[in-house]
Write an enzyme that holds these catalytic residues in place. Structure first.
Site, PDB file in Angstrom:
ATOM      1  N   LYS A 113       0.841  -1.192   0.000  1.00 31.54           N
ATOM      2  CA  LYS A 113       0.000   0.000   0.000  1.00 31.54           C
ATOM      3  C   LYS A 113       0.883   1.251   0.000  1.00 31.54           C
ATOM      4  O   LYS A 113       1.986   1.262   0.565  1.00 31.54           O
ATOM      5  CB  LYS A 113      -0.891  -0.038   1.252  1.00 31.54           C
ATOM      6  CG  LYS A 113      -1.954   1.040   1.332  1.00 31.54           C
ATOM      7  CD  LYS A 113      -2.819   0.799   2.556  1.00 31.54           C
ATOM      8  CE  LYS A 113      -3.953   1.812   2.669  1.00 31.54           C
ATOM      9  NZ  LYS A 113      -4.854   1.490   3.789  1.00 31.54           N
ATOM     10  N   SER A 194      -9.367   1.654   2.535  1.00 33.99           N
ATOM     11  CA  SER A 194      -8.432   2.484   1.809  1.00 33.99           C
ATOM     12  C   SER A 194      -7.361   1.677   1.068  1.00 33.99           C
ATOM     13  O   SER A 194      -6.557   2.252   0.320  1.00 33.99           O
ATOM     14  CB  SER A 194      -7.740   3.439   2.794  1.00 33.99           C
ATOM     15  OG  SER A 194      -7.052   2.742   3.815  1.00 33.99           O
ATOM     16  N   SER A 218     -10.090  -1.347   6.320  1.00 35.34           N
ATOM     17  CA  SER A 218      -9.418  -0.951   5.082  1.00 35.34           C
ATOM     18  C   SER A 218      -8.715  -2.065   4.332  1.00 35.34           C
ATOM     19  O   SER A 218      -8.289  -1.854   3.197  1.00 35.34           O
ATOM     20  CB  SER A 218      -8.416   0.169   5.368  1.00 35.34           C
ATOM     21  OG  SER A 218      -9.063   1.350   5.744  1.00 35.34           O
TER      22      SER A 218
END
Length: 553
Positions: A113, A194, A218
């Site tokens: 990420k 996210s 997330s």
């Protein structure tokens, strides 16, 4: 209020430069990555990660050959979904070993990420203010991966601030769900957030294992939306040092790093190898807990599940309710015990959770935003509620109660900049609630809780999609507040003939969610279930996921 045109101009200039920089990265990858994936590439990327490492260790596949396959597939996935934020292909290959190596992750490509620091690359969290400020050092997790022989090859897109269940920002644009990347009369589906870029990369065939972060769902919501696997570990199992969160210093609800994978075998194998690398030697926040194998299927053990049908605020849409109901039926037919379970005081816990996240009055989030920078509309509404004048807020809360939105009224009333004493009171309530939930679980003698990962499958993406999803996250956020281990796996898919909406929304949060529930646009989209264990019981959660996967065979 005077609009800050200089800030807006600065933001516009930065995001244009950043998009140009990524385009240059893509154009500058070494020539061997530019060709479309061939049959050999697909064979490598289709191989379980345990075998990839075995083949690399034996010398059958070189790390550079493995990286070429994953790089080509990652670039193809990016072209379909816009999932990448940084391309590291030119700097990823470890030196080839003169003899076969025994490093536990040797040759394995691992994606990250955007928020996870890699020296020399940005960790922006979607903020333009953080662009062109590359990390000076690798995060603890990246150091562990490199020491184990892994190849960190790409970083993936995130929403601005990370507090969104869609993935879009001005620096890199919007990421789409690979299940909607084929021509369709409907706009593309959202990948979740996210860690939406990570999920889109893996589901789109560009990776097998990657690492996201999770503060309210997330990794689990994107896994659910994109049809992959993930386990949100409790704080202390995976390294956190060097990961750039949007709320540094906030400890009321801690964000954690957790892996995401294409298969359950890959997920469990990677979890075990990382723990066996002794992450506590890289990050002092990690507990010294060795891997403790669990095999419920091999033991033939029958488990007791408690089903949380909803979070007390938002009822699941028909597609998610059907997946959960069918899982319950299959577990019972396999001899497992399944009972209903209600999490005590869940709606109030969600209010406390959001209040803890925004206890600074939103200063940490807003101080990094430029004028005109895209922010998830649902989060923007909460930030505005934080700063309403006292009289206006009282009138607004009264109006919300009048129209029947009592929970949302309580949330708006609770949101304000907290003093230290008020913050401590919130933490004390949280701690007492954690004990009440544990007592309820013990009283029911439950092994696990079973629930939806989100009330909806992936909706159509768009600037306002996040607003529909943001507060409808109790199915995941509750377990963050409790700091419980929780895993998500795909079990079904949306069927417009079976999953038409029939419920009348009972509050504004449910109404917003049901307004984006469109089974025609979602047709065929993955639907998952979530299994929840206690703190630091990741091995048991993975074993329970195997039980659920087995009853769906």
């Amino acid at each position: 209020m005077i609009y800050n045109w200089y800030s807006y101009y600065t933001h516009t200039s930065i995001w244009k430069r950043k998009r140009a920089a990524r385009a240059h990265q893509l154009a500058s990858v070494p020539p061997e990555f530019r060709a479309p994936p061939d049959g050999d590439d697909t064979e490598i990327v289709s191989t379980p990660i345990s075998q990839i490492v075995t083949h690399a260790q034996s010398g059958l596949w070189s790390p550079s050959r493995i990286l070429r396959a994953f790089g080509r597939h990652a670039l193809a996935a990016h072209r379909a979904t816009n999932c990448l934020s940084e391309i590291l292909l030119s700097s990823s290959v470890p030196p080839s070993a003169p003899t076969p190596t025994t490093l536990p992750l040797y040759g394995l490509p691992v994606s990250l990420k955007d928020s996870i620091d890699v020296a020399g690359y940005d960790s922006t969290n979607g903020y333009s203010v953080a662009a062109f400020r590359p990390a000076r050092a690798d995060s603890a997790l990246v150091r562990l991966l490199k020491d184990a022989g892994a190849q960190v090859y790409v970083k993936t897109n995130v929403p601005t601030t990370l507090l969104s269940f869609d993935t879009r920002n001005d620096l890199h644009g919007a990421t789409t769900n690979p299940h909607s990347s084929i021509p369709s009369p409907h706009p593309p589906l959202a990948p979740g957030g996210s860690s939406g870029g990570e999920a889109a990369l893996i589901a789109g065939g560009g990776g097998r294992i990657g690492i996201g972060t999770d503060i309210a769902g997330s990794v689990r919501v994107p896994a659910h939306f994109c049809g992959i696997y993930s386990v949100r570990g409790a704080c202390g199992r995976f390294p956190r040092a060097g990961i750039q969160g949007s709320l540094p210093g906030q400890e009321g609800v801690l964000g954690i790093a957790s892996p995401m994978a294409r298969t359950l075998d890959d997920l469990e194998w990677f979890w075990r190898r990382v723990v066996e690398c002794e992450p506590w030697k890289y990050d002092t926040s990690c507990n010294v807990i060795p891997w403790r194998p669990v095999d419920y299927l091999g033991e033939g053990r029958k488990l007791k599940f408690g089903v949380m049908w909803d979070d007390g605020l938002v009822r699941p849409t028909p597609a998610c309710r059907r997946a959960l109901s069918e899982t319950v039926d299959r577990l019972r037919k396999a001899g497992h015990e399944v009972v209903d379970f209600v999490v005590p005081d869940a709606p109030q816990a969600l209010i406390v959770g959001w209040t803890l996240l925004l206890a600074d009055g939103g200063v940490t989030i807003t101080s990094r935003l430029h004028a005109g920078e895209f922010v998830e509309p649902g989060l923007l509404s909460l930030l505005k509620a934080l700063h309403l004048p006292s009289l206006i807020k009282r009138l607004y809360v009264a109006y919300l109660r009048w129209r029947g939105d009592g929970w949302y009224a309580d949330l708006v009333q609770s949101l304000s900049t907290k003093s230290v004493a008020e913050l401590w009171q919130l933490v004390a309530w949280r701690n007492g609630w954690r004990q009440r939930v544990q007592d309820a679980l013990d009283g029911a003698a439950l092994d696990f809780v079973l629930c939806a990962p989100n009330p909806s499958p992936a909706p159509v993406g768009g600037p306002n999609t996040g607003k529909a999803l943001l507060l409808a996250c109790g199915d995941t956020f509750l377990w963050n507040i409790l700091d419980y281990s929780a895993g998500v796996l795909p079990v079904s898919a949306v069927d417009p003939a079976l999953d038409a909406a029939t419920l009348e929304p009972k509050n504004v949060v449910e109404r917003r969610l049901y307004n984006v529930y469109d089974t025609k646009a979602m047709s065929g989209a993955p639907v998952g279930v979530q299994v929840v264990g206690r703190r630091l019981e990741e091995e048991k959660v993975l074993a329970a996921m195997r039980v659920i996967q087995d009853v769906w065979k």
